[in-house]
Design a protein around this motif. Structure first.
Motif, PDB file in Angstrom:
ATOM      1  N   GLU A 186      54.837  54.805 -41.161  1.00 36.05           N
ATOM      2  CA  GLU A 186      56.052  54.659 -40.166  1.00 36.05           C
ATOM      3  C   GLU A 186      56.353  53.212 -39.910  1.00 36.05           C
ATOM      4  O   GLU A 186      55.514  52.237 -39.741  1.00 36.05           O
ATOM      5  CB  GLU A 186      55.676  55.254 -38.824  1.00 36.05           C
ATOM      6  N   ILE A 187      57.544  52.917 -39.737  1.00 40.08           N
ATOM      7  CA  ILE A 187      57.946  51.416 -39.901  1.00 40.08           C
ATOM      8  C   ILE A 187      58.939  51.156 -38.339  1.00 40.08           C
ATOM      9  O   ILE A 187      59.819  52.274 -38.057  1.00 40.08           O
ATOM     10  CB  ILE A 187      58.587  50.865 -40.826  1.00 40.08           C
ATOM     11  N   GLY A 188      58.916  50.100 -37.649  1.00 33.14           N
ATOM     12  CA  GLY A 188      59.767  49.785 -36.571  1.00 33.14           C
ATOM     13  C   GLY A 188      60.274  48.445 -36.454  1.00 33.14           C
ATOM     14  O   GLY A 188      59.814  47.664 -37.286  1.00 33.14           O
ATOM     15  N   PRO A 189      61.056  48.061 -35.210  1.00 37.23           N
ATOM     16  CA  PRO A 189      61.590  46.792 -35.441  1.00 37.23           C
ATOM     17  C   PRO A 189      60.827  45.788 -35.350  1.00 37.23           C
ATOM     18  O   PRO A 189      59.432  45.615 -35.098  1.00 37.23           O
ATOM     19  CB  PRO A 189      62.127  46.744 -33.924  1.00 37.23           C
ATOM     20  N   GLY A 190      61.073  44.886 -36.362  1.00 37.05           N
ATOM     21  CA  GLY A 190      60.208  43.512 -36.632  1.00 37.05           C
ATOM     22  C   GLY A 190      59.391  43.825 -37.744  1.00 37.05           C
ATOM     23  O   GLY A 190      58.720  42.761 -38.264  1.00 37.05           O
ATOM     24  N   ASP A 191      59.231  44.928 -38.257  1.00 38.39           N
ATOM     25  CA  ASP A 191      58.297  45.182 -39.554  1.00 38.39           C
ATOM     26  C   ASP A 191      58.907  44.884 -40.873  1.00 38.39           C
ATOM     27  O   ASP A 191      60.015  44.812 -40.725  1.00 38.39           O
ATOM     28  CB  ASP A 191      57.745  46.703 -39.473  1.00 38.39           C
ATOM     29  N   VAL A 192      58.380  44.069 -41.307  1.00 38.73           N
ATOM     30  CA  VAL A 192      58.739  43.548 -42.777  1.00 38.73           C
ATOM     31  C   VAL A 192      58.018  44.322 -43.844  1.00 38.73           C
ATOM     32  O   VAL A 192      56.803  44.224 -43.971  1.00 38.73           O
ATOM     33  CB  VAL A 192      58.588  41.968 -43.077  1.00 38.73           C
ATOM     34  N   VAL A 193      58.604  44.977 -44.609  1.00 38.77           N
ATOM     35  CA  VAL A 193      58.239  45.899 -45.787  1.00 38.77           C
ATOM     36  C   VAL A 193      58.365  45.051 -47.046  1.00 38.77           C
ATOM     37  O   VAL A 193      59.413  44.981 -47.516  1.00 38.77           O
ATOM     38  CB  VAL A 193      58.576  47.236 -45.834  1.00 38.77           C
ATOM     39  N   THR A 194      57.376  44.944 -47.854  1.00 41.44           N
ATOM     40  CA  THR A 194      57.604  44.281 -49.267  1.00 41.44           C
ATOM     41  C   THR A 194      57.249  45.398 -50.408  1.00 41.44           C
ATOM     42  O   THR A 194      56.108  45.925 -50.491  1.00 41.44           O
ATOM     43  CB  THR A 194      56.622  43.167 -49.677  1.00 41.44           C
ATOM     44  N   ILE A 195      58.219  45.469 -51.073  1.00 43.49           N
ATOM     45  CA  ILE A 195      58.008  46.680 -52.138  1.00 43.49           C
ATOM     46  C   ILE A 195      57.863  46.192 -53.570  1.00 43.49           C
ATOM     47  O   ILE A 195      58.883  45.492 -53.921  1.00 43.49           O
ATOM     48  CB  ILE A 195      59.188  47.695 -52.204  1.00 43.49           C
ATOM     49  N   PRO A 196      56.776  46.348 -54.338  1.00 46.52           N
ATOM     50  CA  PRO A 196      56.665  45.463 -55.423  1.00 46.52           C
ATOM     51  C   PRO A 196      57.639  45.844 -56.567  1.00 46.52           C
ATOM     52  O   PRO A 196      58.205  47.180 -56.281  1.00 46.52           O
ATOM     53  CB  PRO A 196      55.388  46.078 -56.047  1.00 46.52           C
ATOM     54  N   ALA A 197      57.920  45.077 -57.480  1.00 51.38           N
ATOM     55  CA  ALA A 197      58.860  45.466 -58.676  1.00 51.38           C
ATOM     56  C   ALA A 197      58.460  46.736 -59.489  1.00 51.38           C
ATOM     57  O   ALA A 197      57.163  47.013 -59.422  1.00 51.38           O
ATOM     58  CB  ALA A 197      58.680  44.423 -59.598  1.00 51.38           C
ATOM     59  N   TRP A 198      59.513  47.617 -59.898  1.00 53.61           N
ATOM     60  CA  TRP A 198      59.282  48.569 -60.741  1.00 53.61           C
ATOM     61  C   TRP A 198      58.574  49.891 -59.897  1.00 53.61           C
ATOM     62  O   TRP A 198      57.671  50.656 -60.534  1.00 53.61           O
ATOM     63  CB  TRP A 198      58.662  48.496 -62.026  1.00 53.61           C
ATOM     64  N   THR A 199      58.224  49.866 -58.620  1.00 55.47           N
ATOM     65  CA  THR A 199      57.284  50.763 -57.918  1.00 55.47           C
ATOM     66  C   THR A 199      58.426  51.908 -57.163  1.00 55.47           C
ATOM     67  O   THR A 199      59.104  51.555 -56.554  1.00 55.47           O
ATOM     68  CB  THR A 199      56.963  50.043 -56.643  1.00 55.47           C
ATOM     69  N   LYS A 200      58.276  53.069 -57.599  1.00 54.94           N
ATOM     70  CA  LYS A 200      59.107  54.316 -57.062  1.00 54.94           C
ATOM     71  C   LYS A 200      58.745  54.495 -55.637  1.00 54.94           C
ATOM     72  O   LYS A 200      57.352  54.466 -55.342  1.00 54.94           O
ATOM     73  CB  LYS A 200      58.521  55.618 -58.018  1.00 54.94           C
ATOM     74  N   HIS A 201      59.605  54.565 -54.726  1.00 59.50           N
ATOM     75  CA  HIS A 201      59.726  54.673 -53.450  1.00 59.50           C
ATOM     76  C   HIS A 201      60.744  55.230 -52.980  1.00 59.50           C
ATOM     77  O   HIS A 201      61.834  55.351 -53.763  1.00 59.50           O
ATOM     78  CB  HIS A 201      59.258  53.266 -52.812  1.00 59.50           C
ATOM     79  N   TRP A 202      60.662  55.463 -51.531  1.00 67.00           N
ATOM     80  CA  TRP A 202      62.186  56.018 -50.752  1.00 67.00           C
ATOM     81  C   TRP A 202      61.710  55.183 -49.319  1.00 67.00           C
ATOM     82  O   TRP A 202      60.587  54.964 -49.020  1.00 67.00           O
ATOM     83  CB  TRP A 202      62.239  57.465 -50.775  1.00 67.00           C
ATOM     84  N   HIS A 203      62.830  55.078 -48.663  1.00 69.71           N
ATOM     85  CA  HIS A 203      62.813  54.804 -47.077  1.00 69.71           C
ATOM     86  C   HIS A 203      64.090  55.408 -46.400  1.00 69.71           C
ATOM     87  O   HIS A 203      65.141  55.777 -47.141  1.00 69.71           O
ATOM     88  CB  HIS A 203      62.868  53.242 -46.876  1.00 69.71           C
ATOM     89  N   GLY A 204      63.675  55.480 -45.198  1.00 69.76           N
ATOM     90  CA  GLY A 204      64.679  56.015 -44.096  1.00 69.76           C
ATOM     91  C   GLY A 204      64.248  56.205 -42.810  1.00 69.76           C
ATOM     92  O   GLY A 204      63.540  55.639 -42.471  1.00 69.76           O
ATOM     93  N   ALA A 205      65.223  57.071 -42.094  1.00 67.43           N
ATOM     94  CA  ALA A 205      64.955  56.981 -40.559  1.00 67.43           C
ATOM     95  C   ALA A 205      63.854  58.068 -40.484  1.00 67.43           C
ATOM     96  O   ALA A 205      63.503  59.129 -41.226  1.00 67.43           O
ATOM     97  CB  ALA A 205      66.197  57.454 -39.918  1.00 67.43           C
TER      98      ALA A 205
END
Length: 416
Positions: free
Chosen positions: A107-126
């Motif tokens: 879970e992520i909220g205001p001010g959070d910084v998410v670093t996603i590595p190259a070639w890494t399968k992922h998703w994000h949303g509300a």
């Protein structure tokens, strides 16, 4: 305040990207005023629910980064995807979710910084009950910023949520947490590797798949996920098991195998496994490349050839001595096409070619051919431990007898 910080972050990154650009003629100042930028609805093919995109800036040479705000309505999310150059997300409003493949939802909220590595399968949303806006900064590689995959199902989206206190802080802790968690907990995750059919039809197989193959073997540090994918794809092509190839080819691209390298494997195995094996895999490659919007035009790029290994002259001499009197054309093709052309192509390193060849020969049971390639692999940078781990991994895809026989060849050639 968070949105202002995000805008400031964009300006800093954009300014640094432009700093190295060489202007031609009179410099031009470009200002995109607040309220003047178009807000577009994200395409349904790659998103679920109501998602709006406000593009802030595109990549300007020599920079490869682009940025924009993305707003997700409650329950909305991206499809599974990866970025060749990685991505940074800065949450500016609301509550969201992000997940890497085979890991728990965060879970992520205001001010959070998410670093996603190259070639890494992922998703994000509300989150299900609140919208979320984030700034996304994405790096391109070879003109590609994103490779889209399948959509995130409702079951995946509503899977186990990890609280901040439960989140591992390092990759090693993440692996340890996965390996030491009870099997029942791992099976509650958003996607079980065994899928839907195995638990229903063959629950014993599902347990081996979830807890041993993916819960243990694939996570072992003795061989990288990228190398494991090279071994797996090679075995599937060599044995003609194309029904399983699409998933593992996609996994290989996610694990860092470049499309040019994946195509290099196919050409290489045409020689070692026969044209029918390679050609039978073409349609699967085409489907995966189209799904990930791979630029196939770039696959034919010409680069300087790799140098021949120090042992090549001796190998060529031995081949001539053994076979030239019987099959001179075969010797000429072996020396000129297989080793002086194929093995020196830059789409695969000599180390990777050795790994692919060892895996294919072991999978086909051609163990009497392994000696020269085991020695070549060590000469090219493979360690004995990596070769042994690759063949241990291969046991799950080519069968235990094939792995056992190949490991005996390793002992004979490289010692205990």
């Amino acid at each position: 305040m968070v949105r202002f910080t995000a805008l400031l972050m964009v300006l800093v990154l954009a300014a640094s990207a432009l700093a190295g650009a060489q202007s031609t003629g009179t410099p031009t100042l470009v200002i995109k005023r607040a309220g003047s930028r178009a807000i577009e609805r994200a395409p349904e093919a790659n998103f679920t629910g109501d998602v709006r995109v406000e593009r802030l800036y595109d990549a300007i040479d020599p920079s490869h980064a682009s940025g924009g705000f993305v707003t997700f309505a409650p329950g909305a999310r991206t499809a599974w995807h990866s970025h060749p150059g990685g991505q940074i997300l800065l949450v500016t409003a609301g509550t969201g979710r992000v997940q890497l493949w085979d890991q728990a939802i965060q879970e992520i909220g205001p001010g959070d910084v998410v670093t996603i590595p190259a070639w890494t399968k992922h998703w994000h949303g509300a989150s299900p009950r609140a919208s979320m806006t984030h700034l996304g900064i994405t790096e391109q590689r070879d003109g590609t910023a994103v490779q889209w995959m399948e959509k995130v199902s409702d079951e995946q989206y509503n899977g186990v949520l990890s609280s901040p206190q439960q989140q591992p802080h390092t990759p090693a802790q993440a692996v340890q947490a996965e390996q030491t968690a009870p099997a029942s907990n791992r099976q509650q995750g958003t996607t079980r590797p065994s899928g839907e059919l195995q638990p229903r039809i063959a629950p014993g197989l599902a347990t081996l798949t979830d807890d041993v193959l993916y819960g243990d073997v694939w996570t072992r540090p003795e061989l990288s996920p990228r190398d494991r994918s090279l071994v797996t794809v090679s075995v599937l092509i060599a044995t003609g098991r194309t029904a399983q190839l699409a998933g593992h080819l996609g996994r290989a691209l996610t694990n860092g195998v470049k499309p040019s390298e994946a195509s290099g494997v196919l050409a290489h195995l045409a020689i070692y496994c026969g044209w029918p094996s390679a050609v039978s895999a073409l349609e699967v490659y085409d489907q995966v490349y189209k799904a990930r919007t791979v630029d196939t035009a770039s696959l034919g790029a010409v680069s300087p050839r790799l140098p021949a290994p120090g042992s090549e002259a001796e190998r060529a001499r031995a081949t001539r001595a053994e076979l030239e009197a019987v099959a001179p054309k075969f010797v000429q093709l072996t020396n000129d096409v297989v080793f002086d052309d194929l093995w020196r192509r830059p789409d695969l390193s000599a180390r990777d070619r050795s790994l692919v060849t060892i895996a294919a020969l072991a999978a086909m049971g051609d163990d009497d051919q392994l000696d020269v390639y085991l020695r070549r692999g060590v000469e090219s940078g493979l360690t004995r431990a990596q070769i042994a781990e690759a063949l241990t991994h291969l046991g799950f895809y080519a069968g235990w007898p094939k792995a056992t026989t190949a490991l005996a060849a390793v002992t004979k050639t490289l010692g205990k």
